[in-house]
Design a protein around this motif. Structure first.
Motif, PDB file in Angstrom:
ATOM      1  N   ARG A  89      -3.231  10.764  -2.540  1.00  0.00           N
ATOM      2  CA  ARG A  89      -3.988  10.709  -3.795  1.00  0.00           C
ATOM      3  C   ARG A  89      -3.280  11.524  -4.885  1.00  0.00           C
ATOM      4  O   ARG A  89      -3.128  11.067  -6.020  1.00  0.00           O
TER       5      ARG A  89
ATOM      6  N   ALA B 218      -0.146   9.756  -6.107  1.00  0.00           N
ATOM      7  CA  ALA B 218      -0.486   8.616  -6.956  1.00  0.00           C
ATOM      8  C   ALA B 218      -0.889   9.073  -8.354  1.00  0.00           C
ATOM      9  O   ALA B 218      -0.498   8.466  -9.357  1.00  0.00           O
TER      10      ALA B 218
ATOM     11  N   TRP C  21      -5.722   3.066  -8.245  1.00  0.00           N
ATOM     12  CA  TRP C  21      -6.187   2.479  -6.993  1.00  0.00           C
ATOM     13  C   TRP C  21      -7.260   1.442  -7.269  1.00  0.00           C
ATOM     14  O   TRP C  21      -8.126   1.636  -8.118  1.00  0.00           O
TER      15      TRP C  21
ATOM     16  N   PRO D 262     -10.949   5.049  -3.984  1.00  0.00           N
ATOM     17  CA  PRO D 262      -9.751   5.625  -3.350  1.00  0.00           C
ATOM     18  C   PRO D 262     -10.055   6.333  -2.026  1.00  0.00           C
ATOM     19  O   PRO D 262      -9.192   6.432  -1.166  1.00  0.00           O
TER      20      PRO D 262
ATOM     21  N   THR E 271      -9.790   3.213   0.067  1.00  0.00           N
ATOM     22  CA  THR E 271      -8.543   2.463  -0.081  1.00  0.00           C
ATOM     23  C   THR E 271      -7.348   3.221   0.474  1.00  0.00           C
ATOM     24  O   THR E 271      -6.489   2.648   1.169  1.00  0.00           O
ATOM     25  N   ILE E 272      -7.261   4.522   0.178  1.00  0.00           N
ATOM     26  CA  ILE E 272      -6.101   5.312   0.601  1.00  0.00           C
ATOM     27  C   ILE E 272      -5.989   5.395   2.119  1.00  0.00           C
ATOM     28  O   ILE E 272      -4.928   5.081   2.680  1.00  0.00           O
TER      29      ILE E 272
ATOM     30  N   GLN F 201      -4.855   2.053   3.536  1.00  0.00           N
ATOM     31  CA  GLN F 201      -3.430   1.778   3.334  1.00  0.00           C
ATOM     32  C   GLN F 201      -2.568   2.602   4.285  1.00  0.00           C
ATOM     33  O   GLN F 201      -1.560   2.104   4.814  1.00  0.00           O
TER      34      GLN F 201
END
Length: 469
Positions: A62, A65, A72, A76, A79-80, A83
């Motif tokens: 995070r 990014a 995102w 996040p 999502t993070i 991924q």
């Protein structure tokens, strides 16, 4: 006392957790035990195969990014970690498929990233170190594992889709069904020629480097210190220095620089140190650890000679004179590139740069696919114009080179047509097919890989189904 949350130790039917992960067997998704947040310094939040994902991994992703301005999609917090979990799936498969990347490839990728960051701060190392809160040496070390994983993932993805093809009929059918305003735009494409001159390292600097390496050899052979200790202190190979110069695994000849391999594979006594070896990366001494069939495990110390400002100025002035004579018509850019350029990759092609794509090699580049230093200069040129000298970092060996560039051709952005842009349109269809295959592979891999997930992620709206059952 520092406390780390632990994965539930409840065994699975038919074997322990690691056996299930290594055999890639189907397993029910479990949960990772939660812990009191006030007592946790770090926490295992997912396990994919036998690889954990830590809460700190998510926070680091995070933060990175945010620093790079990445947005995102979705939440996040969901999502993070998803991924990261997908990356673990590819790394798990890469291990099964025995995918390898060389340390030189990792080092090249790291140097390219650092070069890109330096360009953002006008080459000011101090500003970059202040912004990143790390020295360049520390940055190289911290980036190593991440970039190695990226390369392994990239190689595994390539392996998975290597047999996927599309026919001309597939391309025509796909685009015939698209509304005209949905036909993609082809970005601006350019053809670029370059002439490079590598600033000459002074003999006194080479002698200094060699004397340092001879001194290290003497210190080890006399028992004053160990090779490992010296490598940690002085080696300039960011990928191996922190490990005492030791390569992380056994490697074959093809994974090494030819000059390095010739010396390394002739070593027979682990107590002895090699002669000094010169490669495109600098100067090395090597110590054998072990041989296993046609592979070896070694450690090395790399020192890179410094290039003086005077040498850089001399190389730039030489290129400036060459460019002036090209503009005056004394000889062509093609002739100068063939006889005067240092660049091995373009010298035999009249200086013309080649772009390797999924469909093969081409001389056409989108600006974003050129080295950033070249793209920035070329974007200011007219077709046929030769640039002033500028500097860039060679992506292959991390060395500084001086360059002049010529814009050979430029085709502005336009809507694709089947007659003029068939290869581009084929690439679009092929990429779509590969993307669909990869998504299906991920879904299947989730089903067939042992996974545990923390309870608090169960309500996430994930891109892929199957993480939670």
């Amino acid at each position: 006392m520092v406390f780390f949350a632990t994965v539930s130790a409840r065994p699975l039917q038919g074997g322990d957790d690691k056996d299930v992960a290594k055999n890639d067997s189907v397993a029910k998704v479990d949960t990772v035990d939660s812990a009191d947040p006030a007592s946790v310094v770090d926490e295992v939040i997912w396990v994919v195969g036998d690889e954990p994902i830590l809460l700190s991994d998510v926070e680091m992703a995070r933060m990175q990014a945010e620093m790079e301005g990445v947005k995102w999609e979705g939440d996040p917090d969901c999502t993070i970690p998803e991924q990261l979990a997908v990356q673990k799936l590819f790394l798990h498969q890469a291990a099964i498929d025995s995918i390898e990347v060389s340390e030189s490839e990792v080092a090249q990728s790291v140097e390219h990233q650092i070069s890109a960051w330096l360009q953002m701060v006008d080459g000011n190392k101090e500003r970059l170190e202040e912004y990143k809160r790390k020295s360049l040496a520390e940055l190289r070390i911290s980036l190593h594992d991440d970039f190695k994983d990226r390369l392994l993932i990239e190689r595994e993805r390539e392996k998975l889709v290597e047999d996927i093809t599309v026919s001309p009929a597939d391309v025509r059918r796909y685009f015939s069904e698209l509304p005209e305003d949905s036909i993609p735009m082809v970005p601006t494409e350019v053809e670029v020629q370059i002439i490079t001159r590598t600033p000459k390292v002074e003999q006194t600097e080479i002698d200094r480097i060699k004397n340092e390496l001879r001194n290290y050899t003497e210190m080890v052979t006399s028992g004053q210190t160990s090779f490992t200790a010296l490598a940690k202190l002085y080696s300039e190979d960011p990928g191996t220095a922190r490990m005492g110069g030791e390569f992380p695994d056994y490697v074959g000849r093809g994974m090494l620089d030819p000059a390095f391999a010739n010396v390394a594979f002739n070593l027979t006594d682990p107590k002895k140190i090699s002669k000094i070896v010169e490669t495109d990366f600098g100067y090395h001494i090597i110590q054998l650890i072990d041989k296993r069939g046609d592979k070896i495990k070694v450690r090395h110390i790399l020192l890179k000679p410094n290039v003086s400002n005077e040498a850089i100025e001399t190389a730039s002035m030489q290129l400036d004179s060459i460019a002036d004579e090209i503009r005056a018509g004394k000889f062509t850019f093609e002739q100068a590139a063939s006889f005067l350029s240092d660049d091995k990759d373009t010298r035999n092609n009249n200086g013309l740069m080649a772009n390797t794509t999924e469909s093969g090699r081409t001389s056409k580049f989108q600006l974003r696919n050129l080295p950033s230093e070249i793209a920035r200069v070329v974007d200011t040129l007219k077709v046929g114009e030769v640039s002033a000298p500028f500097q860039m970092i060679n992506e292959k060996n991390g060395k500084l080179v001086c360059v002049v560039a010529k814009l050979k051709s430029r085709v502005e952005m336009h809507r694709a047509t089947i007659t003029e842009d068939f290869q581009t349109m084929k690439n679009i269809v092929l990429a779509k097919r590969k993307e669909e295959f990869i998504k299906d592979w991920i879904k299947d891999k989730i089903k067939n890989t042992y996974i545990r997930i923390n309870d608090r992620y169960k309500n996430c709206n994930f891109e892929y189904q199957g993480w939670v059952k």
